[in-house]
Design an enzyme around this catalytic site. Structure first.
Site, PDB file in Angstrom:
ATOM      1  N   ARG A 102       0.832  -1.209   0.000  1.00  0.00           N
ATOM      2  CA  ARG A 102       0.000   0.000   0.000  1.00  0.00           C
ATOM      3  C   ARG A 102       0.867   1.260   0.000  1.00  0.00           C
ATOM      4  O   ARG A 102       0.521   2.260  -0.635  1.00  0.00           O
ATOM      5  CB  ARG A 102      -0.965   0.016   1.182  1.00  0.00           C
ATOM      6  CG  ARG A 102      -2.053  -1.021   1.079  1.00  0.00           C
ATOM      7  CD  ARG A 102      -2.947  -0.763  -0.140  1.00  0.00           C
ATOM      8  NE  ARG A 102      -3.929  -1.824  -0.271  1.00  0.00           N
ATOM      9  CZ  ARG A 102      -4.035  -2.642  -1.315  1.00  0.00           C
ATOM     10  NH1 ARG A 102      -3.215  -2.513  -2.335  1.00  0.00           N
ATOM     11  NH2 ARG A 102      -4.944  -3.571  -1.352  1.00  0.00           N
ATOM     12  N   GLU A 105       2.022   1.471  -3.497  1.00  0.00           N
ATOM     13  CA  GLU A 105       0.900   1.927  -4.309  1.00  0.00           C
ATOM     14  C   GLU A 105       0.685   3.436  -4.141  1.00  0.00           C
ATOM     15  O   GLU A 105       0.449   4.152  -5.121  1.00  0.00           O
ATOM     16  CB  GLU A 105      -0.363   1.170  -3.909  1.00  0.00           C
ATOM     17  CG  GLU A 105      -1.605   1.580  -4.670  1.00  0.00           C
ATOM     18  CD  GLU A 105      -2.832   0.838  -4.186  1.00  0.00           C
ATOM     19  OE1 GLU A 105      -3.616   0.419  -5.047  1.00  0.00           O
ATOM     20  OE2 GLU A 105      -3.009   0.668  -2.957  1.00  0.00           O
ATOM     21  N   SER A 128      16.137  14.308  -1.100  1.00  0.00           N
ATOM     22  CA  SER A 128      17.135  13.327  -0.677  1.00  0.00           C
ATOM     23  C   SER A 128      16.487  12.242   0.174  1.00  0.00           C
ATOM     24  O   SER A 128      15.621  12.505   0.995  1.00  0.00           O
ATOM     25  CB  SER A 128      18.231  14.007   0.134  1.00  0.00           C
ATOM     26  OG  SER A 128      19.129  13.049   0.658  1.00  0.00           O
TER      27      SER A 128
END
Length: 163
Positions: A102, A105, A128
């Site tokens: 998740r 995603e 960074s």
């Protein structure tokens, strides 16, 4: 001069436990002793997210911190130089663990928008992940618990020769 060889092991002999075995031992000992990741982070004096990542194999621990963890969790001393060695970071492929997937995603969905907004607000560059902090917290919205993850990375502008 030390006689330590590869990965700080005396004589250059390979450790009897590899990093994956040490990680599994840390997780098992932590659970068996009823310790939280926060308690382990407090023991080594580092933020909880960084410490948890380090103890799961993503950062090298300072040798004194590695020794404190080994003592606290009753692990073999041979784990110290392995915990202090620079690890192979990250994982290949698409994650299969639901929580990690998740997060993956979310970056896939929102990454392009975040990239555009970084460029619009900061210019041509990147955030960074080395000069970086991450934190986790909680919030409640409409009576439901929410996870709050904060990424705090230094902006690094691209620079080209002769600029």
């Amino acid at each position: 001069m030390s006689d330590a060889g590869k990965d700080g092991v005396p004589g250059g002999l390979p450790p009897r436990m590899d990093r994956d075995e040490i990680t599994a031992a840390i997780v098992a000992a932590r659970l068996a002793k009823g310790l939280t990741w926060q308690k382990l982070a407090d023991e080594i004096g580092r933020p909880v997210v960084w410490s948890t990542a380090a103890l799961l194999g993503q950062h090298p621990l300072p040798p004194d911190a590695a020794l404190r963890v080994v003592r606290l969790l009753d692990l073999p001393d041979e784990a110290v130089p392995v915990l202090a060695a620079v690890p192979h970071r990250g994982a290949g492929g698409v994650p299969t663990d639901p929580t990690i997937y998740r997060l993956h995603e979310a970056v896939q969905v929102y990454g392009p928008a975040l990239k555009e907004l970084i460029h619009e607000q900061f210019g041509d560059g990147i955030m960074s992940a080395i000069n970086f902090k991450v934190d986790i917290g909680t919030a409640t919205h409409d009576g439901a618990a929410h996870v709050v993850i904060t990424f705090d990375g230094k902006f690094l502008p691209y620079s080209w020769p002769n600029d």
